[in-house]
Each structure stands twice: as C-alpha cells, then as structure tokens.
Design an enzyme around this catalytic site. Structure first.
Site, short mmCIF file in Angstrom:
data_model
loop_
_atom_site.label_atom_id
_atom_site.label_comp_id
_atom_site.label_asym_id
_atom_site.label_seq_id
_atom_site.Cartn_x
_atom_site.Cartn_y
_atom_site.Cartn_z
NE ARG A 110 39.40 41.42 49.33
CZ ARG A 110 39.65 40.63 48.11
NH1 ARG A 110 38.26 40.10 47.75
NH2 ARG A 110 40.45 40.43 47.49
CG HIS A 137 44.44 43.45 45.23
ND1 HIS A 137 44.80 42.60 46.22
CD2 HIS A 137 43.38 42.46 44.27
CE1 HIS A 137 43.82 41.28 46.14
NE2 HIS A 137 43.50 41.02 45.07
CD GLN A 140 45.29 39.39 41.52
OE1 GLN A 140 44.55 39.18 42.09
NE2 GLN A 140 45.69 38.58 40.66
CG ASP A 222 39.87 44.46 38.04
OD1 ASP A 222 39.23 43.50 38.32
OD2 ASP A 222 39.96 45.20 39.13
CB CYS A 262 42.75 40.45 39.61
SG CYS A 262 41.53 41.48 39.66
NE ARG A 290 46.52 36.86 45.23
CZ ARG A 290 45.13 37.53 45.47
NH1 ARG A 290 44.15 37.43 44.84
NH2 ARG A 290 44.70 37.77 46.80
N1 NVA Z 1 38.97 45.72 41.62
C1 NVA Z 1 38.47 44.75 42.02
C2 NVA Z 1 39.39 43.50 42.43
C3 NVA Z 1 38.67 42.30 42.90
C4 NVA Z 1 39.81 41.11 43.15
C5 NVA Z 1 37.62 45.00 43.15
O1 NVA Z 1 38.08 45.99 44.10
O2 NVA Z 1 36.39 44.70 43.32
N1 CP Z 2 41.51 38.71 42.65
C1 CP Z 2 41.06 38.52 43.85
O1 CP Z 2 41.55 38.97 44.86
O2 CP Z 2 39.93 37.61 44.03
P1 CP Z 2 39.16 37.49 45.38
O3 CP Z 2 37.99 38.57 45.27
O4 CP Z 2 38.10 36.28 45.10
O5 CP Z 2 39.88 37.29 46.45
#
Ligand code: NVA
Ligand code: CP
Length: 308
Positions: A110, A137, A140, A222, A262, A290
């Site tokens: 990540r 992502h 997801q 989101d 998500c 997930r």
């Molecule tokens: N769009 C959000 C998703 C978190 C799982 C982010 O990137 O923070």
């Molecule tokens: N939806 C998702 O990826 O959640 P986290 O940021 O908690 O991993």
C-alpha cells in the site's frame, strides 16, 4: 517424485492485470474457500509460504484480511511500515524489492504513486499485489463485485452508479466495467471529474448525481478526501456537499439497488447514516469478502489455477 511446476510470475497491480476468465476462476475459488472457512475446515495450501505486507499508508481491513487470510491458508504474514523499516530512510524501492522478494514468496504493498508499486514489481522475483495506491485499489473491487454477484447474480449488463470523488476506487471500477461488461455512471462535482486516461468504454459521466443513480442496480461511494490529500479537506467538504448518498438518492435508483462503500465511512458526509445503516447496505458483507477473495487471489498467484 515429480517436480512441482512453478506458476508463471503474475502481479495484481491494476484490475486489468487479470482477464474476465481469471476473475471467474477467482470467484469460483472464493466460494469454495469461503464455504470451507464457514465450516471450520482447515485448508492449508500455503504452508511454509510467507507474505510481506508493506504499508506506507494506514489500514484496518487490508492489513487484517491479508494477515488473517495468509494464516488461514497455513502461511505467515509479515507487516512492514515506512516508519520502522529502511524504506522510510530512503532505501531505493528497487533495492527493497530485490531483498524482500528473496526472503518472501509474495508481497502486498500500500503506497502513494502507482509508479512506486510498478518499480517494486519490476525488481521483484515474486508476485506483487496492489493493496491501494493513489491511482487504484484492485483488491477492493474484487471483493465488491464478488459481493454483488453473491446478492444479485452476474454483474454483466447491470448499471453501477459511482457518486463522489473520481479517486483510486472509482478508477478501479472504470477498469472493471469494461472487463465485466457493466455500465458505470459516474457523478463528481465540477473539477473532480474522471481523468481522460482512466476513461472506459462502458462509462458515462453525469453532472447531476440524481441522474447518475437512475436505474442503477448498485450505488457506491467513498470518502471525499482520500489518504494523502488531507490538505484539501476543507475545500472538498464544500465542493462535495451535494454529492452525499442519502435516502432520496437511493430512492431514485432501482428499488432493489444495493449500497456499497469500501470503508472507512464518514456518516453525514459522503453517505447518510440511514443509507449505510439501512436495508440496502451490504457494507459488512463487502468488508468480509475482502478476506475470502484475497485468499483466492493469494492461492492463484502462488499456485496457479487450483481445481476443487
Ligand atoms: N479512497 C480511499 C480508500 C480507502 C480504503 C483512500 O485512498 O483513502
Ligand atoms: N477498504 C480498505 O481498504 O480499508 P482499509 O484502509 O482499512 O484497509
């Protein structure tokens, strides 16, 4: 004794890295793996395999689902973050990839720019999974589409409405729309539209979110501010005010429309509490999936197409 055939090195950096047929295989394996898990039956195909997880941003679901999933498949997972590893002190990502991929069997990352992930993958001897970047992502959407199919059957020919920011999750829905053959309606505030290079064949932009949800089988959204964009928080709060998924918006969609997010969610911002906590919401099943879908993904990337 025969020598086991080593599967080809495959990565999951973007959703389109897998074909429709491969997603079909993953969903069949997910159903089988999930069923076994629910019956408390042991399935340890990844005994002695190790997953390295690198987090440059925060996480609850992604860390938990990969770590628990790897344990449930008989393997081990190691958590690394920027603060406590040499990545935070400027070790080149190419060097980190060389070393980590000699000690572990598979890597999940990540991070910020997609390019960082791609540089890692180019220097990795083992499969690399995108656990979220600024751009995509994919894990997801794997869980989201599986969840839709569980509730409503094939997604081909259906309509999905994305309301809010054209962020990493939206960009991944765009790739999925062409692979699975569903229509994606996207409504963003002015100035936050889908970038032309992310556009898809089955995508239609809408200035008015109420029009985007009309006839939708699934409404999804989101956060207004994704990780890494916190400096824009105040401005975004104002710009996104009219892009909250509320009861009125859900009413404009199909009667049997599902709601997904998500997570983590901000009730009162991108979604009303009555929607996320309401009858059409499947966010908890979505989060749980997930775990099951990523177990199928780990199995596929490490062992190829397992029959069962
Ligand atoms: N769009 C959000 C998703 C978190 C799982 C982010 O990137 O923070
Ligand atoms: N939806 C998702 O990826 O959640 P986290 O940021 O908690 O991993």
């Amino acid at each position: 004794m025969g020598v086991a055939k080593k599967p080809l090195l495959r990565h999951f950096l973007q959703f389109r890295d897998l074909s429709a047929a491969e997603f079909g295989h993953l969903f069949a394996r997910t159903r089988w793996i999930k069923d076994k898990f629910k019956r408390y039956q042991r399935y340890w195909p990844l005994e002695d395999r190790t997953l390295a997880m690198i987090f440059e941003k925060q996480s609850t679901r992604t860390r938990l689902s990969f770590e628990a999933g790897m344990h449930q498949l008989g393997g081990a997972a190691i958590f690394l973050n920027t603060r406590d590893s040499q990545l935070g002190r400027g070790e080149p990502v190419e060097d980190a990839a060389q070393v980590i991929s000699r000690m572990c069997d598979i890597v999940m990352i990540r991070t910020f720019e997609q390019e960082i992930l791609e540089r890692f993958a180019r220097n990795s001897r083992v499969p690399v999974i995108n656990g979220l970047t600024n751009e995509y992502h994919p894990c997801q959407i794997l869980a989201d589409i599986f969840t839709f199919v569980e509730h409503r059957g094939p997604i081909k020919g259906k309509t999905v409405a994305w309301i809010g920011d054209s962020n990493n999750v939206c960009n991944t829905w765009l790739q999925a729309a062409d692979i699975f053959g569903f229509k994606l309606n996207v409504s963003t505030p002015p100035g936050y539209e889908v970038e032309s290079e992310r556009s898809a064949k089955n995508y239609e932009p809408f200035a008015d979110p109420m029009k985007a949800v009309r006839g939708a089988h699934l409404v999804t959204t989101d956060v207004w501010t994704s990780m890494g964009f916190e400096a824009e928080n105040e401005e975004r709060r104002k710009d996104f005010e009219d892009w909250q998924v509320d009861a009125e918006m859900m009413k404009a969609a199909r009667k049997d429309a599902l709601f997904m997010h998500c997570l983590p969610a901000h009730r009162g911002e991108e979604v009303a509490a009555t929607v996320i906590d309401g009858k059409q919401s499947v966010v908890w099943e979505e989060a749980e999936n997930r775990l099951h879908t990523q177990k199928a993904l780990l199995e596929f990337l490490l062992l190829g197409k397992v029959k069962g």
